[in-house]
Design an enzyme around this catalytic site. Structure first.
Site, PDB file in Angstrom:
ATOM      1  CD  GLU A  23      18.937  62.580  24.195  1.00 23.28           C
ATOM      2  OE1 GLU A  23      18.800  63.286  25.413  1.00 23.28           O
ATOM      3  OE2 GLU A  23      19.093  63.237  23.414  1.00 23.28           O
ATOM      4  CB  THR A  39      20.391  63.085  30.708  1.00 25.73           C
ATOM      5  OG1 THR A  39      19.304  63.777  30.263  1.00 25.73           O
ATOM      6  CG2 THR A  39      20.545  63.930  32.044  1.00 25.73           C
ATOM      7  CE  LYS A  62      22.285  68.252  24.873  1.00 24.13           C
ATOM      8  NZ  LYS A  62      21.820  67.261  25.992  1.00 24.13           N
TER       9      LYS A  62
END
Length: 207
Positions: free
Chosen positions: A43, A72, A131
């Site tokens: 990521e 993000t 997550k």
């Protein structure tokens, strides 16, 4: 990549690398080095310098099959920009509008959540997996407690997860773990790629 492919990749790879840094060139080299070292899911956080360009260049270098995502991701605009840059999945730090937008775009979303209420909200918005962030606040005992009411949910603990903690989270029921600085270190700021390879090897051995 659809939700099923993403969940299969998480279960098979067990490690999601999180790259964030102040040097776009170093971040790109970090992504490529991680993939070459066998880390199949990487990521690129959108807080990284020129993050979208890093994703574009990494996608061009690694090909369509690489497990390259954007992290993000906060807004619907972020989600669209990441998809256009070549991200094959999105990662959010919380339940934001990006979760529903990722679903609309056909991209799997790993949505940040910590409490049971947030888990329900993330799933309702279309998250493929959760997550668990920041994982260090509760540790593996907290993950075990969450899995009781959510036995079918794929949890990926992120935040303070080093090689020593990774296996414990898997034993507690995580489908995979996410690792940023304990794995990437200073590589995305221009640090040693050889040291990065050693850390990647340590994670793979632990998992």
């Amino acid at each position: 990549m659809d939700d099923g492919d993403f969940l299969t990749a998480l279960a098979a790879r067990r490690l999601l690398a999180i790259v964030r840094g102040r040097d776009a060139g170093a971040a790109l080299r970090t992504v490529i080095t991680l993939v070459e070292a066998g880390v199949g899911l990487v990521e690129v956080s959108l807080v990284t310098a020129d993050a979208l360009d890093v994703i574009r260049r990494a996608r061009a270098a690694l090909g369509d099959a690489a497990g390259l995502g954007a992290g993000t991701v906060l807004t619907a605009d972020d989600a669209r920009a990441a998809a256009e840059a070549g991200a094959s999945y999105l990662v959010t730090p919380a339940v934001t509008e990006a979760v529903a937008e990722g679903r609309r775009l056909g991209l799997p979303v790993l949505a940040g959540a910590f409490t049971p209420t947030e888990v329900v909200a993330a799933l309702g918005a279309g998250a493929a997996a959760i997550k668990l962030f920041p994982a260090f606040l509760g540790g593996e005992r907290y993950l075990r407690a969450l899995r009781d009411p959510f036995p079918g949910v794929a949890f990926v603990p992120v935040g303070g997860v080093g090689a020593a903690e990774a296996a414990a989270y898997l034993r507690a029921g995580a489908v995979a773990v996410g690792a940023g600085s304990p794995l990437v270190g200073d590589a995305a700021d221009g640090g040693s790629l050889d040291a990065l390879r050693e850390r990647a090897r340590a994670f793979e051995e632990a998992l």
